[in-house]
Design a protein around this motif. Structure first.
Motif, PDB file in Angstrom:
ATOM      1  N   VAL A  38      26.740   7.837  -9.573  1.00 28.60           N
ATOM      2  CA  VAL A  38      26.027   8.727 -10.294  1.00 28.60           C
ATOM      3  C   VAL A  38      24.321   8.169 -10.477  1.00 28.60           C
ATOM      4  CG1 VAL A  38      25.325   9.856 -12.563  1.00 28.60           C
ATOM      5  CG2 VAL A  38      27.712   9.358 -11.943  1.00 28.60           C
ATOM      6  N   TYR A  39      23.552   9.125  -9.917  1.00 25.52           N
ATOM      7  CA  TYR A  39      22.084   8.815 -10.037  1.00 25.52           C
ATOM      8  C   TYR A  39      21.249   9.678 -10.964  1.00 25.52           C
ATOM      9  CZ  TYR A  39      23.538   6.922  -5.597  1.00 25.52           C
ATOM     10  OH  TYR A  39      24.226   6.141  -4.510  1.00 25.52           O
ATOM     11  N   ASP A  40      20.495   9.061 -11.848  1.00 24.99           N
ATOM     12  CA  ASP A  40      19.537   9.525 -12.613  1.00 24.99           C
ATOM     13  C   ASP A  40      18.125   9.733 -11.760  1.00 24.99           C
ATOM     14  OD1 ASP A  40      17.680  10.598 -14.370  1.00 24.99           O
ATOM     15  OD2 ASP A  40      18.016   9.047 -15.931  1.00 24.99           O
ATOM     16  N   VAL A  41      17.928  11.118 -11.408  1.00 18.51           N
ATOM     17  CA  VAL A  41      16.727  11.083 -10.345  1.00 18.51           C
ATOM     18  C   VAL A  41      15.685  11.797 -11.162  1.00 18.51           C
ATOM     19  CG1 VAL A  41      18.121  11.004  -8.195  1.00 18.51           C
ATOM     20  CG2 VAL A  41      17.916  13.215  -9.248  1.00 18.51           C
ATOM     21  N   SER A  42      15.576  11.966 -12.394  1.00 20.71           N
ATOM     22  CA  SER A  42      14.724  12.791 -13.148  1.00 20.71           C
ATOM     23  C   SER A  42      13.188  12.089 -12.829  1.00 20.71           C
ATOM     24  CB  SER A  42      14.954  12.351 -14.628  1.00 20.71           C
ATOM     25  OG  SER A  42      16.194  12.571 -15.073  1.00 20.71           O
ATOM     26  N   SER A  43      12.947  10.956 -12.766  1.00 20.91           N
ATOM     27  CA  SER A  43      11.716  10.425 -12.286  1.00 20.91           C
ATOM     28  C   SER A  43      11.234  10.744 -10.931  1.00 20.91           C
ATOM     29  CB  SER A  43      11.454   8.875 -12.385  1.00 20.91           C
ATOM     30  OG  SER A  43      12.388   8.242 -11.763  1.00 20.91           O
ATOM     31  N   TYR A  44      12.200  11.093  -9.995  1.00 21.35           N
ATOM     32  CA  TYR A  44      11.874  11.311  -8.597  1.00 21.35           C
ATOM     33  C   TYR A  44      11.767  12.743  -8.515  1.00 21.35           C
ATOM     34  CZ  TYR A  44      12.155  10.751  -3.690  1.00 21.35           C
ATOM     35  OH  TYR A  44      11.900  11.092  -2.233  1.00 21.35           O
ATOM     36  N   MET A  45      12.059  13.685  -9.117  1.00 25.12           N
ATOM     37  CA  MET A  45      11.968  15.144  -9.034  1.00 25.12           C
ATOM     38  C   MET A  45      10.688  15.525  -8.521  1.00 25.12           C
ATOM     39  SD  MET A  45      14.915  16.222  -9.772  1.00 25.12           S
ATOM     40  CE  MET A  45      14.921  17.911 -10.203  1.00 25.12           C
ATOM     41  N   ASP A  46       9.481  15.247  -9.155  1.00 21.77           N
ATOM     42  CA  ASP A  46       8.234  16.001  -8.304  1.00 21.77           C
ATOM     43  C   ASP A  46       7.789  15.139  -7.089  1.00 21.77           C
ATOM     44  OD1 ASP A  46       7.549  17.289 -10.637  1.00 21.77           O
ATOM     45  OD2 ASP A  46       6.684  15.825 -11.514  1.00 21.77           O
ATOM     46  N   GLU A  47       8.408  13.977  -6.673  1.00 25.77           N
ATOM     47  CA  GLU A  47       8.143  13.318  -5.287  1.00 25.77           C
ATOM     48  C   GLU A  47       9.113  13.871  -4.229  1.00 25.77           C
ATOM     49  OE1 GLU A  47       7.962   9.055  -6.237  1.00 25.77           O
ATOM     50  OE2 GLU A  47       7.331   9.417  -7.976  1.00 25.77           O
ATOM     51  N   HIS A  48      10.181  14.554  -4.697  1.00 30.28           N
ATOM     52  CA  HIS A  48      11.091  14.887  -3.549  1.00 30.28           C
ATOM     53  C   HIS A  48      10.352  15.708  -2.660  1.00 30.28           C
ATOM     54  CE1 HIS A  48      14.570  16.815  -1.740  1.00 30.28           C
ATOM     55  NE2 HIS A  48      15.355  15.550  -1.861  1.00 30.28           N
ATOM     56  N   PRO A  49      10.548  15.376  -1.388  1.00 24.54           N
ATOM     57  CA  PRO A  49       9.919  16.316  -0.308  1.00 24.54           C
ATOM     58  C   PRO A  49      10.471  17.654  -0.143  1.00 24.54           C
ATOM     59  CG  PRO A  49      10.686  14.098   0.705  1.00 24.54           C
ATOM     60  CD  PRO A  49      10.884  14.243  -0.596  1.00 24.54           C
ATOM     61  N   GLY A  50      11.775  17.992  -0.568  1.00 20.24           N
ATOM     62  CA  GLY A  50      12.308  19.158  -0.377  1.00 20.24           C
ATOM     63  C   GLY A  50      12.178  19.974  -1.799  1.00 20.24           C
ATOM     64  N   GLY A  51      11.392  19.378  -2.775  1.00 18.93           N
ATOM     65  CA  GLY A  51      11.433  20.106  -4.038  1.00 18.93           C
ATOM     66  C   GLY A  51      12.399  19.867  -4.889  1.00 18.93           C
ATOM     67  N   ASP A  52      12.272  20.006  -6.228  1.00 20.54           N
ATOM     68  CA  ASP A  52      13.131  19.981  -7.257  1.00 20.54           C
ATOM     69  C   ASP A  52      14.298  20.973  -7.279  1.00 20.54           C
ATOM     70  OD1 ASP A  52      11.476  22.052  -8.136  1.00 20.54           O
ATOM     71  OD2 ASP A  52      11.090  21.083 -10.001  1.00 20.54           O
TER      72      ASP A  52
ATOM     73  N   VAL B 250      15.968  22.085  -4.584  1.00 22.21           N
ATOM     74  CA  VAL B 250      17.078  21.305  -3.781  1.00 22.21           C
ATOM     75  C   VAL B 250      17.957  20.316  -4.568  1.00 22.21           C
ATOM     76  CG1 VAL B 250      17.571  20.187  -1.936  1.00 22.21           C
ATOM     77  CG2 VAL B 250      15.622  21.823  -1.854  1.00 22.21           C
ATOM     78  N   ILE B 251      17.323  19.764  -5.500  1.00 20.80           N
ATOM     79  CA  ILE B 251      18.047  18.816  -6.429  1.00 20.80           C
ATOM     80  C   ILE B 251      18.770  19.518  -7.378  1.00 20.80           C
ATOM     81  CG2 ILE B 251      18.169  16.630  -7.642  1.00 20.80           C
ATOM     82  CD1 ILE B 251      15.731  15.841  -6.073  1.00 20.80           C
ATOM     83  N   LEU B 252      18.302  20.377  -8.069  1.00 12.14           N
ATOM     84  CA  LEU B 252      18.832  20.966  -9.236  1.00 12.14           C
ATOM     85  C   LEU B 252      19.967  22.160  -8.835  1.00 12.14           C
ATOM     86  CD1 LEU B 252      15.531  22.055 -11.261  1.00 12.14           C
ATOM     87  CD2 LEU B 252      17.360  20.269 -11.718  1.00 12.14           C
ATOM     88  N   GLU B 253      20.150  22.340  -7.267  1.00 15.88           N
ATOM     89  CA  GLU B 253      21.183  22.994  -7.050  1.00 15.88           C
ATOM     90  C   GLU B 253      22.568  22.109  -7.000  1.00 15.88           C
ATOM     91  OE1 GLU B 253      20.085  24.848  -3.163  1.00 15.88           O
ATOM     92  OE2 GLU B 253      18.802  26.136  -3.989  1.00 15.88           O
ATOM     93  N   THR B 254      22.633  20.787  -6.692  1.00 15.65           N
ATOM     94  CA  THR B 254      23.333  20.069  -6.736  1.00 15.65           C
ATOM     95  C   THR B 254      24.107  19.537  -8.088  1.00 15.65           C
ATOM     96  OG1 THR B 254      22.447  18.019  -6.414  1.00 15.65           O
ATOM     97  CG2 THR B 254      22.721  19.274  -4.390  1.00 15.65           C
ATOM     98  N   VAL B 255      23.447  19.941  -9.188  1.00 17.44           N
ATOM     99  CA  VAL B 255      23.896  19.137 -10.442  1.00 17.44           C
ATOM    100  C   VAL B 255      25.220  19.866 -10.665  1.00 17.44           C
ATOM    101  CG1 VAL B 255      23.256  19.234 -12.877  1.00 17.44           C
ATOM    102  CG2 VAL B 255      21.415  18.962 -11.293  1.00 17.44           C
ATOM    103  N   GLY B 256      25.989  19.444 -11.483  1.00 18.60           N
ATOM    104  CA  GLY B 256      27.478  19.624 -11.722  1.00 18.60           C
ATOM    105  C   GLY B 256      28.403  19.469 -10.562  1.00 18.60           C
ATOM    106  N   LYS B 257      28.291  19.394  -9.520  1.00 17.56           N
ATOM    107  CA  LYS B 257      29.197  19.070  -8.212  1.00 17.56           C
ATOM    108  C   LYS B 257      28.730  18.072  -7.457  1.00 17.56           C
ATOM    109  CE  LYS B 257      26.620  22.952  -6.082  1.00 17.56           C
ATOM    110  NZ  LYS B 257      26.524  24.432  -6.277  1.00 17.56           N
ATOM    111  N   ASP B 258      29.599  17.604  -6.618  1.00 13.53           N
ATOM    112  CA  ASP B 258      29.414  16.340  -5.719  1.00 13.53           C
ATOM    113  C   ASP B 258      28.161  17.013  -4.549  1.00 13.53           C
ATOM    114  OD1 ASP B 258      29.558  14.438  -3.789  1.00 13.53           O
ATOM    115  OD2 ASP B 258      31.758  14.156  -4.124  1.00 13.53           O
ATOM    116  N   ALA B 259      27.279  16.307  -4.611  1.00 18.34           N
ATOM    117  CA  ALA B 259      26.243  16.486  -3.817  1.00 18.34           C
ATOM    118  C   ALA B 259      26.358  15.702  -2.555  1.00 18.34           C
ATOM    119  CB  ALA B 259      24.926  16.166  -4.437  1.00 18.34           C
ATOM    120  N   THR B 260      27.398  15.082  -2.082  1.00 11.84           N
ATOM    121  CA  THR B 260      27.480  14.383  -0.994  1.00 11.84           C
ATOM    122  C   THR B 260      27.236  14.905   0.468  1.00 11.84           C
ATOM    123  OG1 THR B 260      28.916  12.808  -2.022  1.00 11.84           O
ATOM    124  CG2 THR B 260      28.838  12.404   0.339  1.00 11.84           C
ATOM    125  N   ASP B 261      27.915  16.067   0.506  1.00  6.18           N
ATOM    126  CA  ASP B 261      27.752  16.933   1.739  1.00  6.18           C
ATOM    127  C   ASP B 261      26.402  17.232   1.991  1.00  6.18           C
ATOM    128  OD1 ASP B 261      30.204  16.494   2.172  1.00  6.18           O
ATOM    129  OD2 ASP B 261      31.069  18.510   1.256  1.00  6.18           O
TER     130      ASP B 261
END
Length: 132
Positions: free
Chosen positions: A30-44, A46-57
């Motif tokens: 489990v990762y808390d990526v809150s502080s990285y959301m604005d820096e993520h090259p793909g935009g926030d 992309v990350i928010l779509e994976t919340v609540g499920k396994d984002a490994t794939d």
């Protein structure tokens, strides 16, 4: 000496689902990526779509670099408790499917009602015609 990490359920991780408070699960960690959301090259998004499920794939499919994988370790807050139940995915049915299935079930269960109504209609029709 083994390192003790905190265990989180998928349900608990899924409750952290905003840009300001975002947890993701990758490879049962489990990762808390809150502080990285604005820096993520793909935009926030992309990350928010994976919340609540396994984002490994999704993480693997994106082709993240070794540097990105090392950076991810800085956000690790614990491990996924695999003994806890997983949140079931919702099944999506075409509109009207549920009500039509209910109607079919009721028709099969109460088949006598339409037969009786039709029979009464026929009898009333004959009686009406006899009076004329």
């Amino acid at each position: 000496m083994p390192t003790i990490t905190k265990l989180y359920s998928m349900q608990e991780a899924s409750q952290h689902n905003t840009k300001e408070d975002c947890w993701i699960v990758i490879d049962d960690k489990v990762y808390d990526v809150s502080s990285y959301m604005d820096e993520h090259p793909g935009g926030d998004d992309v990350i928010l779509e994976t919340v609540g499920k396994d984002a490994t794939d999704g993480f693997e499919d994106a082709g993240h670099s070794d540097e990105a994988r090392e950076m991810l370790q800085n956000f690790c807050i614990g491990e996924l408790d695999t003994s806890s139940p997983v949140i079931p995915e919702l099944e999506i049915y075409p509109k009207g499917t549920d009500s039509s299935q209910k109607l079919m079930a009721l028709t099969k269960q109460y088949w006598a009602v339409p037969v009786v109504v039709a029979g009464i209609s026929v009898i009333v029709g004959f009686l009406y015609l006899r009076k004329k």
